[in-house]
Design an enzyme around this catalytic site. Structure first.
Site, PDB file in Angstrom:
ATOM      1  CG  HIS A  68     -20.909 -17.284  -1.315  1.00 51.17           C
ATOM      2  ND1 HIS A  68     -20.480 -18.639   0.055  1.00 51.17           N
ATOM      3  CD2 HIS A  68     -20.220 -18.107  -2.525  1.00 51.17           C
ATOM      4  CE1 HIS A  68     -20.472 -19.675  -0.882  1.00 51.17           C
ATOM      5  NE2 HIS A  68     -19.899 -19.455  -2.055  1.00 51.17           N
ATOM      6  CB  CYS A  95       6.090  -3.649  19.914  1.00 54.37           C
ATOM      7  SG  CYS A  95       4.627  -3.454  18.833  1.00 54.37           S
ATOM      8  CB  ILE A  97       4.333 -13.476  24.975  1.00 52.89           C
ATOM      9  CG1 ILE A  97       4.011 -12.264  24.482  1.00 52.89           C
ATOM     10  CG2 ILE A  97       5.739 -14.273  24.781  1.00 52.89           C
ATOM     11  CD1 ILE A  97       4.146 -11.391  25.662  1.00 52.89           C
ATOM     12  CD  GLU A 115      -1.722 -19.068  32.905  1.00 57.70           C
ATOM     13  OE1 GLU A 115      -2.114 -18.615  33.798  1.00 57.70           O
ATOM     14  OE2 GLU A 115      -0.462 -18.929  32.211  1.00 57.70           O
TER      15      GLU A 115
END
Length: 468
Positions: free
Chosen positions: A447, A43, A185, A204
């Site tokens: 805000h 990591c 990733i 994919e």
């Protein structure tokens, strides 16, 4: 050789292992850690941190390119890939030194080498110098992590077939980059390399990119990436791959066999098709530890089937996230110390993808909530209706929340847009505190902030949105 004895021994110095060691030391345990490579693990050294450094460089490049829309005149920026990589590596080195300092500060003894269980609390460590310290510990925590999954058709060679590691230190920008796998990733690297000018194609197997995310989020990211010129092929798998004179020739086969095959060419292929646990050569055969699908089987307290042996992080299974590993490390050690911590609820582990746009989520998707039998109330608020987002020029994306219609429980939250990875913690805290829609509605949000969209999404779920 003299034998050293510890209360707790951690094998693996990644975000799970080193955090577990620190917490053990805080609780008064005599603690040691064994790491065969670099403290901080994948990591810190080759994953989470250096990729974010590269992605930050891409963000700056993109911002300067669009400076004119903010009334700023700037010369055409040029990407210096070598400088980007050097900065990324420097960030990793800095944090690696930081972990070493934390080990020393907390009195954790660090051994460098490969650890193997020898049975009954015994561990041997073999280092590059051949010295094998004999260690014993009442409790042993396995935190050995995971590595990139290899595809048989595309074995990594470090040159024209990359894993995430090679993608972090490219010698040059590839002209044509094919990415196999559209999880976090794959999508992060697609965003980075496209921003720098590479021709990027993403493949994919699932029916959509970021398949674990909410369907509306996946669709939003896909549309954004395609507008940037990234080609996306979902529902496709690599059937054949051959290295030729002009690069890789890859044949894709649709999951629906009736559909025609697709031929692609690429100079470099980045394989981002999942991970496998690092369970080999640990001496597990000398124990009762069980392994399923390359991951160590544990219970809710991270205990394995071997008394006194625990496993945390990626080697113990999904979700494969650094913060999950760190949380498990603390939880596991506190359990050992008799503090009875709450077991980890995987539904409350937030996930982030640092692409452009960013993605962040926690809890169930709308589809998962319905499949689980919940009657739901869903709220959605676009950043295009948020004042701060308009001022920043960051109007793409939205915040979405899913509530149980009966109890008002926040089942899930999903966001896509600018810096949503910094905002999701609000919904994660809300889930931990078991807040209801009434609590969230009653919260005053400052805000102007983009987080007002989170509040408006909650209001929208109950027909009370104020700005759409």
């Amino acid at each position: 050789m003299a034998q050293e004895t510890f209360d707790l021994l951690v094998i693996g110095g990644g975000p799970g292992g080193y955090v577990a060691a620190i917490r053990a030391a805080q609780l008064g345990m005599k603690t040691a850690l064994v790491e065969k490579a670099q403290l901080g693990g994948i990591c810190l050294n080759w994953g989470c941190i250096p990729t974010k450094a590269l992605l930050r460089s891409a963000d700056v490049l993109r911002l300067v390119r669009n400076a004119a829309q903010f009334g700023v005149q700037a010369a055409a920026p040029q990407a210096d890939l070598a400088a980007m990589v050097a900065r990324s590596r420097a960030v990793a080195v800095q944090l690696n030194k930081g972990v070493a300092h934390l080990m020393k500060k907390n009195g954790v003894k660090v051994f460098t080498g490969h650890a193997r269980l020898q049975g009954a609390g015994a561990v041997s460590v073999s280092g590059a110098d051949g010295v094998s310290p004999a260690l014993r510990a009442k409790h042993i925590v396995l935190a050995t992590g995971a590595r990139a999954r290899q595809l048989p058709q595309l074995p990594s060679d470090g040159q024209s077939v990359w894993t995430y590691r090679e993608a972090l230190t490219p010698p040059a920008l590839p002209k044509r980059l094919l990415i196999v796998g559209a999880g976090a990733i794959g999508i992060e690297f697609a965003s980075f390399y496209r921003t720098l000018g590479a021709e990027v194609t993403v493949v994919e197997m699932a029916g959509r990119i970021l398949p674990v995310e909410d369907e509306e989020v996946s669709a939003q990211v896909a549309a954004s990436l395609q507008r940037e010129g990234i080609a996306i092929h979902t529902g496709m798998a690599v059937a054949q791959a051959q290295r030729g004179k002009n690069g890789w020739e890859v044949t894709l086969q649709a999951q629906d066999a009736a559909k025609a095959r697709l031929q692609l060419q690429a100079d470099v292929v980045l394989v981002a098709a999942g991970i496998v646990g690092n369970v080999e050569d640990l001496g597990l055969e000398k124990t009762r530890v069980q392994v399923e699908k390359t991951h160590i089987v544990t219970d809710a307290q991270c205990r394995t089937a071997e008394p006194g042996v625990y496993a945390i992080g990626d080697v113990a299974g999904p979700p494969w996230l650094a913060h999950k590993a760190s949380h498990e490390g603390v939880m596991c050690v506190e359990h050992i110390a008799g503090l009875a911590p709450h077991a980890l609820d995987p539904r409350r582990v937030p996930a982030c993808t640092y692409s452009h746009p960013q993605v962040a989520s926690v809890g169930l998707t709308e589809a998962q909530a319905r499949a689980a039998g919940h009657k739901v109330k869903v709220g959605k608020f676009p950043f295009g209706a948020n004042g701060k987002a308009i001022a920043m020029g960051a109007t793409a994306g939205f915040a979405k929340v899913v509530f149980d219609a009966g109890s008002g429980e926040l089942l899930g939250a999903h966001m896509v847009g600018e810096e949503v990875t910094e905002m999701i913690q609000g919904f994660a805290i809300a889930q931990t505190l078991e807040t209801t829609e009434a609590d969230l509605m009653a919260t005053i949000i400052p805000h102007p902030t983009m987080s007002e969209s989170m509040h408006e999404a909650v209001l929208a779920a109950y027909g009370r949105a104020l700005h759409i």
